[in-house]
Design an enzyme around this catalytic site. Structure first.
Site, PDB file in Angstrom:
ATOM      1  N   GLY A  44     -11.081 -34.630 -28.079  1.00 45.46           N
ATOM      2  CA  GLY A  44     -11.363 -35.149 -29.414  1.00 45.46           C
ATOM      3  C   GLY A  44     -10.299 -36.152 -29.833  1.00 45.46           C
ATOM      4  O   GLY A  44      -9.235 -36.223 -29.227  1.00 45.46           O
ATOM      5  N   PRO A  45     -10.604 -36.923 -30.884  1.00 43.28           N
ATOM      6  CA  PRO A  45      -9.701 -37.985 -31.320  1.00 43.28           C
ATOM      7  C   PRO A  45      -8.316 -37.459 -31.715  1.00 43.28           C
ATOM      8  O   PRO A  45      -8.170 -36.278 -32.037  1.00 43.28           O
ATOM      9  CB  PRO A  45     -10.406 -38.570 -32.547  1.00 43.28           C
ATOM     10  CG  PRO A  45     -11.808 -38.111 -32.476  1.00 43.28           C
ATOM     11  CD  PRO A  45     -11.809 -36.842 -31.716  1.00 43.28           C
ATOM     12  N   SER A  46      -7.373 -38.357 -31.713  1.00 42.85           N
ATOM     13  CA  SER A  46      -6.023 -38.038 -32.169  1.00 42.85           C
ATOM     14  C   SER A  46      -6.066 -37.565 -33.623  1.00 42.85           C
ATOM     15  O   SER A  46      -6.780 -38.132 -34.446  1.00 42.85           O
ATOM     16  CB  SER A  46      -5.166 -39.305 -32.052  1.00 42.85           C
ATOM     17  OG  SER A  46      -3.873 -39.028 -32.457  1.00 42.85           O
ATOM     18  N   GLY A  47      -5.356 -36.494 -33.898  1.00 44.47           N
ATOM     19  CA  GLY A  47      -5.308 -35.972 -35.260  1.00 44.47           C
ATOM     20  C   GLY A  47      -6.443 -35.025 -35.603  1.00 44.47           C
ATOM     21  O   GLY A  47      -6.554 -34.562 -36.742  1.00 44.47           O
ATOM     22  N   GLY A  49      -6.888 -32.000 -34.620  1.00 43.21           N
ATOM     23  CA  GLY A  49      -6.445 -30.613 -34.801  1.00 43.21           C
ATOM     24  C   GLY A  49      -6.271 -29.810 -33.522  1.00 43.21           C
ATOM     25  O   GLY A  49      -6.111 -28.586 -33.575  1.00 43.21           O
ATOM     26  N   THR A  51      -3.780 -29.674 -31.184  1.00 41.49           N
ATOM     27  CA  THR A  51      -2.486 -28.999 -31.039  1.00 41.49           C
ATOM     28  C   THR A  51      -2.322 -27.907 -32.098  1.00 41.49           C
ATOM     29  O   THR A  51      -1.755 -26.842 -31.829  1.00 41.49           O
ATOM     30  CB  THR A  51      -1.334 -30.027 -31.111  1.00 41.49           C
ATOM     31  OG1 THR A  51      -1.506 -30.970 -30.046  1.00 41.49           O
ATOM     32  CG2 THR A  51       0.020 -29.365 -30.955  1.00 41.49           C
ATOM     33  N   GLU A 174      -2.253 -31.756 -21.748  1.00 39.43           N
ATOM     34  CA  GLU A 174      -2.095 -32.798 -20.738  1.00 39.43           C
ATOM     35  C   GLU A 174      -1.398 -34.028 -21.292  1.00 39.43           C
ATOM     36  O   GLU A 174      -1.581 -34.382 -22.445  1.00 39.43           O
ATOM     37  CB  GLU A 174      -3.465 -33.228 -20.197  1.00 39.43           C
ATOM     38  CG  GLU A 174      -4.061 -32.257 -19.231  1.00 39.43           C
ATOM     39  CD  GLU A 174      -5.339 -32.809 -18.606  1.00 39.43           C
ATOM     40  OE1 GLU A 174      -5.767 -32.240 -17.627  1.00 39.43           O
ATOM     41  OE2 GLU A 174      -5.896 -33.801 -19.129  1.00 39.43           O
TER      42      GLU A 174
HETATM   43  N1  LIG Z   1       3.647 -29.452 -38.994  1.00 41.94           N
HETATM   44  C1  LIG Z   1       2.711 -30.136 -39.667  1.00 41.94           C
HETATM   45  N2  LIG Z   1       2.730 -30.207 -41.026  1.00 41.94           N
HETATM   46  C2  LIG Z   1       1.775 -30.873 -41.694  1.00 41.94           C
HETATM   47  N3  LIG Z   1       0.738 -31.509 -41.110  1.00 41.94           N
HETATM   48  C3  LIG Z   1       0.657 -31.483 -39.778  1.00 41.94           C
HETATM   49  C4  LIG Z   1       1.631 -30.796 -38.973  1.00 41.94           C
HETATM   50  N4  LIG Z   1       1.283 -30.931 -37.674  1.00 41.94           N
HETATM   51  C5  LIG Z   1       0.153 -31.673 -37.660  1.00 41.94           C
HETATM   52  N5  LIG Z   1      -0.241 -31.994 -38.914  1.00 41.94           N
HETATM   53  C6  LIG Z   1      -1.452 -32.753 -39.287  1.00 41.94           C
HETATM   54  O1  LIG Z   1      -2.571 -32.028 -38.833  1.00 41.94           O
HETATM   55  C7  LIG Z   1      -3.563 -32.914 -38.306  1.00 41.94           C
HETATM   56  C8  LIG Z   1      -3.932 -32.491 -36.895  1.00 41.94           C
HETATM   57  O2  LIG Z   1      -2.799 -32.657 -36.062  1.00 41.94           O
HETATM   58  P1  LIG Z   1      -2.779 -32.176 -34.555  1.00 41.94           P
HETATM   59  O3  LIG Z   1      -1.407 -32.390 -34.044  1.00 41.94           O
HETATM   60  O4  LIG Z   1      -3.329 -30.800 -34.480  1.00 41.94           O
HETATM   61  O5  LIG Z   1      -3.812 -33.212 -33.897  1.00 41.94           O
HETATM   62  P2  LIG Z   1      -4.193 -33.458 -32.357  1.00 41.94           P
HETATM   63  O6  LIG Z   1      -5.657 -33.320 -32.258  1.00 41.94           O
HETATM   64  O7  LIG Z   1      -3.351 -32.589 -31.501  1.00 41.94           O
HETATM   65  O8  LIG Z   1      -3.802 -34.998 -32.155  1.00 41.94           O
HETATM   66  P3  LIG Z   1      -3.232 -35.755 -30.841  1.00 41.94           P
HETATM   67  O9  LIG Z   1      -4.414 -35.980 -29.940  1.00 41.94           O
HETATM   68  O10 LIG Z   1      -2.717 -37.049 -31.382  1.00 41.94           O
HETATM   69  O11 LIG Z   1      -2.169 -34.912 -30.219  1.00 41.94           O
HETATM   70  C9  LIG Z   1      -2.990 -34.309 -38.417  1.00 41.94           C
HETATM   71  O12 LIG Z   1      -3.529 -34.905 -39.569  1.00 41.94           O
HETATM   72  C10 LIG Z   1      -1.499 -34.084 -38.585  1.00 41.94           C
HETATM   73  O13 LIG Z   1      -0.939 -35.088 -39.371  1.00 41.94           O
HETATM   74 MG   LIG Z   2      -1.818 -32.966 -30.053  1.00 42.25          MG
END
Ligand SMILES: Nc1ncnc2c1ncn2[C@@H]1O[C@H](COP(=O)(O)OP(=O)(O)OP(=O)(O)O)[C@@H](O)[C@H]1O
Ligand SMILES: [Mg+2]
Length: 254
Positions: A44-47, A49, A51, A174
């Site tokens: 899924g796209p960056s951001g 959720g 992680t 990854e």
């Molecule tokens: N510790 C935190 N405190 C507040 N917001 C957060 C925190 N960690 C992530 N976010 C927000 O939660 C949302 C999801 O982040 P997450 O890191 O889960 O995305 P992701 O799918 O892993 O993205 P990527 O592919 O870029 O790694 C984003 O809008 C991010 O700004």
């Molecule tokens: Mg991530």
């Protein structure tokens, strides 16, 4: 608090909602089941959720709503120590500690590990050859005071480390930045070895990982908008199709 006594069960996520402090909902009504011993890929796209979802699975954060279970047991009922010791985590940012190759493979082990075991896991991680070519083999200093390992070498050390701990649940984040195609292939093969027989959740950027996985979840803005195999999603999910086409293009340019 109890210990995990049967880890060979599915991980079941039900109606999970999560927001960071006072923020918007990051995960919205997430439900899925990661079958024991199988590979579940999350794309899924960056951001979107991904992680964050891993952080909840590892119990770094608590969901505001919903539950994560191992079989029938909510994971919160396990002691944190027991739960975390079931999980092997391999991320793109591999922590290399100051010390030797041996120290790095054994990192996090509480008991002494003999040389035969270290060589066995290095072999399974396809790290044995490059290690044998280092000036002092397993005694070579790496990290700040020693030689610098390449990205692919670091990943293989992390994989050897994971083999040594032998967790039944594997969570892989990854690397997005691609290695050269030769190292990429070796790392991919080592990861395939590692995944065998473990319940694997992988945040996947490599199309090869995605294609081979038993189930793919497409996460978009905190929601699962599609799930199925690669073929099923290619047919039914336009954003997934775009994702796959983009990956193929990247692979062609390497
Ligand atoms: N510790 C935190 N405190 C507040 N917001 C957060 C925190 N960690 C992530 N976010 C927000 O939660 C949302 C999801 O982040 P997450 O890191 O889960 O995305 P992701 O799918 O892993 O993205 P990527 O592919 O870029 O790694 C984003 O809008 C991010 O700004
Ligand atoms: Mg991530």
């Amino acid at each position: 608090m109890m210990d995990v006594n049967n880890v060979n069960q599915s991980i079941i996520v039900e109606n999970l909602n999560y927001s960071y402090k006072n923020g918007d909902d990051i995960l919205k009504d997430i439900s899925f089941s990661a079958e024991a011993g199988k590979v579940t890929a999350i794309v899924g796209p960056s951001g979107s959720g991904k992680t964050t979802l891993f952080s909840l699975l590892e119990r770094y954060y608590q969901p505001q709503q919903g539950v994560i279970r191992l079989g029938n047991v909510p994971i919160n009922q396990f002691s944190l120590f027991s739960w975390r010791s079931q999980i092997g985590y391999v991320s793109q940012e591999i922590p290399i500690v100051v010390g030797t190759i041996r120290d790095n493979i054994c990192y996090g082990m509480d008991k002494k590990v003999d040389q035969a075991a270290i060589e066995r896991v290095a072999k399974m991680a396809f790290a044995d050859q490059f290690i044998s070519e280092l000036p002092n083999g397993y005694d070579t200093e790496v990290g700040e005071r020693g030689i610098k390992l390449s990205g692919g070498q670091r990943q293989r050390i992390a994989i050897a480390r994971a083999f040594l701990r032998d967790p039944k649940i594997l969570m892989l984040d990854e690397a997005t930045s691609s290695l050269d195609s030769k190292s990429e292939q070796v790392v991919q093969q080592a990861l395939q070895n590692l995944m065998k027989g473990r319940t694997t959740l992988v945040i996947a950027h490599r199309l090869s990982t995605v294609i081979d996985s038993d189930q793919i979840l497409f996460l978009d803005k905190g929601k699962i908008t599609g799930s199925g195999t690669h073929e099923q999603l290619i047919r039914t999910h336009s954003l997934y199709r775009e994702f796959a086409e983009q990956q193929l293009r990247i692979n062609e340019t390497v």
